[in-house]
Design a protein around this motif. Structure first.
Motif, short mmCIF file in Angstrom:
data_model
loop_
_atom_site.label_atom_id
_atom_site.label_comp_id
_atom_site.label_asym_id
_atom_site.label_seq_id
_atom_site.Cartn_x
_atom_site.Cartn_y
_atom_site.Cartn_z
N PRO A 142 -6.06 51.51 87.81
CA PRO A 142 -5.82 52.94 87.91
C PRO A 142 -7.14 53.70 87.89
CG PRO A 142 -4.41 51.96 86.24
CD PRO A 142 -5.36 50.90 86.69
N GLU A 143 -7.20 54.78 88.65
CA GLU A 143 -8.43 55.57 88.71
C GLU A 143 -8.70 56.21 87.36
OE1 GLU A 143 -10.48 59.14 91.30
OE2 GLU A 143 -8.55 58.34 91.91
N THR A 144 -9.96 56.18 86.95
CA THR A 144 -10.35 56.79 85.69
C THR A 144 -11.47 57.79 85.91
OG1 THR A 144 -11.95 55.06 85.19
CG2 THR A 144 -9.71 54.74 84.35
N VAL A 145 -11.61 58.69 84.95
CA VAL A 145 -12.73 59.62 84.91
C VAL A 145 -13.37 59.48 83.53
CG1 VAL A 145 -11.82 61.23 86.62
CG2 VAL A 145 -11.21 61.53 84.21
N THR A 146 -14.63 59.90 83.43
CA THR A 146 -15.38 59.76 82.18
C THR A 146 -15.75 61.13 81.64
OG1 THR A 146 -16.28 57.68 83.01
CG2 THR A 146 -17.41 58.68 81.14
N VAL A 147 -15.57 61.31 80.36
CA VAL A 147 -15.87 62.59 79.69
C VAL A 147 -17.38 62.79 79.64
CG1 VAL A 147 -15.67 63.88 77.53
CG2 VAL A 147 -13.77 62.45 78.32
N THR A 148 -17.84 63.99 80.05
CA THR A 148 -19.27 64.31 80.04
C THR A 148 -19.63 65.32 78.94
OG1 THR A 148 -18.95 66.05 81.69
CG2 THR A 148 -19.53 63.85 82.50
N ALA A 149 -18.64 65.94 78.32
CA ALA A 149 -18.89 66.89 77.23
C ALA A 149 -18.99 66.14 75.90
CB ALA A 149 -17.75 67.90 77.16
N ASP A 150 -19.67 66.73 74.92
CA ASP A 150 -19.76 66.10 73.60
C ASP A 150 -18.36 65.91 73.00
OD1 ASP A 150 -22.52 65.87 73.64
OD2 ASP A 150 -22.82 67.84 72.73
N VAL A 210 -3.74 68.72 72.23
CA VAL A 210 -2.93 67.64 71.66
C VAL A 210 -3.82 66.62 70.97
CG1 VAL A 210 -0.94 67.93 73.17
CG2 VAL A 210 -2.81 66.48 73.90
N THR A 211 -5.07 66.54 71.41
CA THR A 211 -6.07 65.67 70.79
C THR A 211 -7.42 66.02 71.39
OG1 THR A 211 -6.59 63.39 70.17
CG2 THR A 211 -5.87 63.75 72.45
N SER A 212 -8.46 65.36 70.95
CA SER A 212 -9.78 65.54 71.55
C SER A 212 -10.42 64.18 71.74
CB SER A 212 -10.66 66.43 70.66
OG SER A 212 -10.91 65.82 69.42
N VAL A 213 -11.38 64.13 72.66
CA VAL A 213 -12.11 62.90 72.96
C VAL A 213 -13.59 63.23 73.01
CG1 VAL A 213 -10.23 61.70 74.15
CG2 VAL A 213 -11.68 63.27 75.43
N THR A 214 -14.42 62.21 72.95
CA THR A 214 -15.86 62.41 72.94
C THR A 214 -16.51 61.88 74.23
OG1 THR A 214 -16.15 60.33 71.76
CG2 THR A 214 -16.01 62.33 70.42
N ARG A 215 -17.78 62.27 74.39
CA ARG A 215 -18.55 61.86 75.57
C ARG A 215 -18.44 60.36 75.80
NH1 ARG A 215 -22.82 64.38 78.04
NH2 ARG A 215 -23.01 65.80 76.27
N GLY A 216 -18.25 59.98 77.06
CA GLY A 216 -18.18 58.58 77.44
C GLY A 216 -16.79 57.98 77.43
N THR A 217 -15.82 58.71 76.90
CA THR A 217 -14.44 58.21 76.88
C THR A 217 -13.90 58.16 78.30
OG1 THR A 217 -14.07 59.18 74.69
CG2 THR A 217 -12.11 58.60 75.96
N HIS A 218 -13.21 57.07 78.63
CA HIS A 218 -12.59 56.93 79.95
C HIS A 218 -11.14 57.40 79.86
CE1 HIS A 218 -16.04 54.78 81.49
NE2 HIS A 218 -16.03 54.05 80.38
N LEU A 219 -10.75 58.25 80.80
CA LEU A 219 -9.41 58.81 80.85
C LEU A 219 -8.73 58.35 82.13
CD1 LEU A 219 -10.46 62.48 80.03
CD2 LEU A 219 -9.76 60.72 78.40
N ARG A 220 -7.47 57.95 82.03
CA ARG A 220 -6.71 57.56 83.22
C ARG A 220 -6.30 58.82 83.97
NH1 ARG A 220 -0.87 54.65 83.52
NH2 ARG A 220 -0.87 54.36 85.77
N LEU A 221 -6.66 58.91 85.23
CA LEU A 221 -6.36 60.08 86.04
C LEU A 221 -4.95 59.99 86.61
CD1 LEU A 221 -7.43 62.70 87.31
CD2 LEU A 221 -8.25 61.31 89.23
N MET A 222 -4.13 60.98 86.29
CA MET A 222 -2.76 61.04 86.78
C MET A 222 -2.66 61.98 87.99
SD MET A 222 -1.65 58.95 84.59
CE MET A 222 0.12 58.93 84.72
N ALA A 223 -3.35 63.12 87.93
CA ALA A 223 -3.36 64.09 89.03
C ALA A 223 -4.67 64.86 88.99
CB ALA A 223 -2.18 65.05 88.92
N ASP A 224 -5.23 65.10 90.15
CA ASP A 224 -6.50 65.80 90.27
C ASP A 224 -6.28 67.14 90.96
OD1 ASP A 224 -9.18 66.40 90.35
OD2 ASP A 224 -9.70 64.89 91.83
N GLY A 225 -7.10 68.12 90.64
CA GLY A 225 -7.04 69.40 91.34
C GLY A 225 -5.88 70.28 90.94
#
Length: 89
Positions: free
Chosen positions: A22-30, A45-60
Protein backbone atom coordinates in the motif's frame (compact mmCIF):
# COMPACT_ATOMS: atom_id res chain seq x y z
CA UNK A 1 2.58 -40.38 -26.59
CA UNK A 2 0.39 -41.20 -23.62
CA UNK A 3 -3.23 -40.02 -23.75
CA UNK A 4 -4.59 -38.91 -20.36
CA UNK A 5 -7.71 -40.64 -19.15
CA UNK A 6 -9.09 -37.36 -17.78
CA UNK A 7 -9.30 -34.21 -19.90
CA UNK A 8 -6.71 -31.61 -19.04
CA UNK A 9 -8.05 -28.16 -18.18
CA UNK A 10 -6.58 -25.61 -20.54
CA UNK A 11 -8.72 -22.48 -19.92
CA UNK A 12 -7.16 -20.67 -16.99
CA UNK A 13 -7.88 -17.21 -15.65
CA UNK A 14 -4.76 -15.47 -14.47
CA UNK A 15 -5.20 -13.08 -11.57
CA UNK A 16 -2.31 -10.75 -11.04
CA UNK A 17 -0.90 -10.38 -7.57
CA UNK A 18 -0.66 -6.88 -6.12
CA UNK A 19 2.76 -5.69 -7.22
CA UNK A 20 3.21 -3.01 -4.60
CA UNK A 21 2.66 -2.56 -0.92
CA UNK A 22 0.00 0.00 0.00
CA UNK A 23 1.18 3.51 -0.77
CA UNK A 24 2.62 5.34 2.21
CA UNK A 25 3.62 8.88 3.04
CA UNK A 26 6.16 10.05 5.62
CA UNK A 27 5.59 12.73 8.26
CA UNK A 28 7.90 15.75 7.84
CA UNK A 29 6.67 17.82 10.83
CA UNK A 30 8.07 17.36 14.34
CA UNK A 31 4.55 16.51 15.57
CA UNK A 32 1.51 16.03 13.34
CA UNK A 33 -2.08 15.66 14.51
CA UNK A 34 -4.27 13.08 12.84
CA UNK A 35 -7.74 14.61 12.83
CA UNK A 36 -11.23 13.12 12.64
CA UNK A 37 -12.07 15.16 9.51
CA UNK A 38 -10.26 17.30 6.94
CA UNK A 39 -10.16 20.52 8.98
CA UNK A 40 -8.11 22.02 11.79
CA UNK A 41 -11.47 22.59 13.53
CA UNK A 42 -11.88 18.81 13.91
CA UNK A 43 -10.65 17.02 16.99
CA UNK A 44 -7.30 15.25 16.88
CA UNK A 45 -7.62 11.48 17.28
CA UNK A 46 -3.88 11.01 17.86
CA UNK A 47 -0.54 12.51 16.89
CA UNK A 48 2.58 11.17 15.19
CA UNK A 49 6.18 12.34 14.97
CA UNK A 50 8.63 13.08 12.17
CA UNK A 51 9.56 10.02 10.12
CA UNK A 52 6.37 8.07 10.86
CA UNK A 53 5.02 6.23 7.82
CA UNK A 54 1.29 6.59 7.21
CA UNK A 55 -0.80 4.38 4.92
CA UNK A 56 -2.40 6.61 2.28
CA UNK A 57 -6.11 5.96 1.80
CA UNK A 58 -7.04 9.05 -0.27
CA UNK A 59 -5.03 11.98 -1.57
CA UNK A 60 -6.15 15.50 -2.44
CA UNK A 61 -9.08 15.85 -0.03
CA UNK A 62 -10.03 19.51 -0.46
CA UNK A 63 -11.18 21.58 2.51
CA UNK A 64 -12.34 25.15 3.00
CA UNK A 65 -10.05 25.45 6.04
CA UNK A 66 -7.79 28.47 5.38
CA UNK A 67 -5.02 26.88 7.50
CA UNK A 68 -4.84 23.83 5.23
CA UNK A 69 -6.66 23.47 1.92
CA UNK A 70 -5.50 19.97 0.91
CA UNK A 71 -5.63 16.93 3.18
CA UNK A 72 -4.81 13.25 2.96
CA UNK A 73 -6.92 10.48 4.43
CA UNK A 74 -4.52 8.10 6.17
CA UNK A 75 -4.28 5.15 8.51
CA UNK A 76 -1.60 4.31 11.04
CA UNK A 77 -1.60 1.50 13.62
CA UNK A 78 -5.30 0.84 12.95
CA UNK A 79 -6.27 4.49 13.46
CA UNK A 80 -7.77 6.38 10.53
CA UNK A 81 -8.04 10.10 10.03
CA UNK A 82 -6.82 13.09 8.08
CA UNK A 83 -3.53 15.00 7.94
CA UNK A 84 -2.65 18.24 6.20
CA UNK A 85 -0.81 17.35 2.98
CA UNK A 86 1.72 20.11 3.63
CA UNK A 87 3.34 18.09 6.43
CA UNK A 88 3.91 14.76 4.67
CA UNK A 89 5.86 13.62 1.62
Amino acid sequence: PVTPSVPIKTDFILISEPDDKPETVTVTADTLYIRSCASTACNPVTSVTRGTHLRLMADGVVSDDPRCLVWMEIEVAGVGGYVCAEFVK
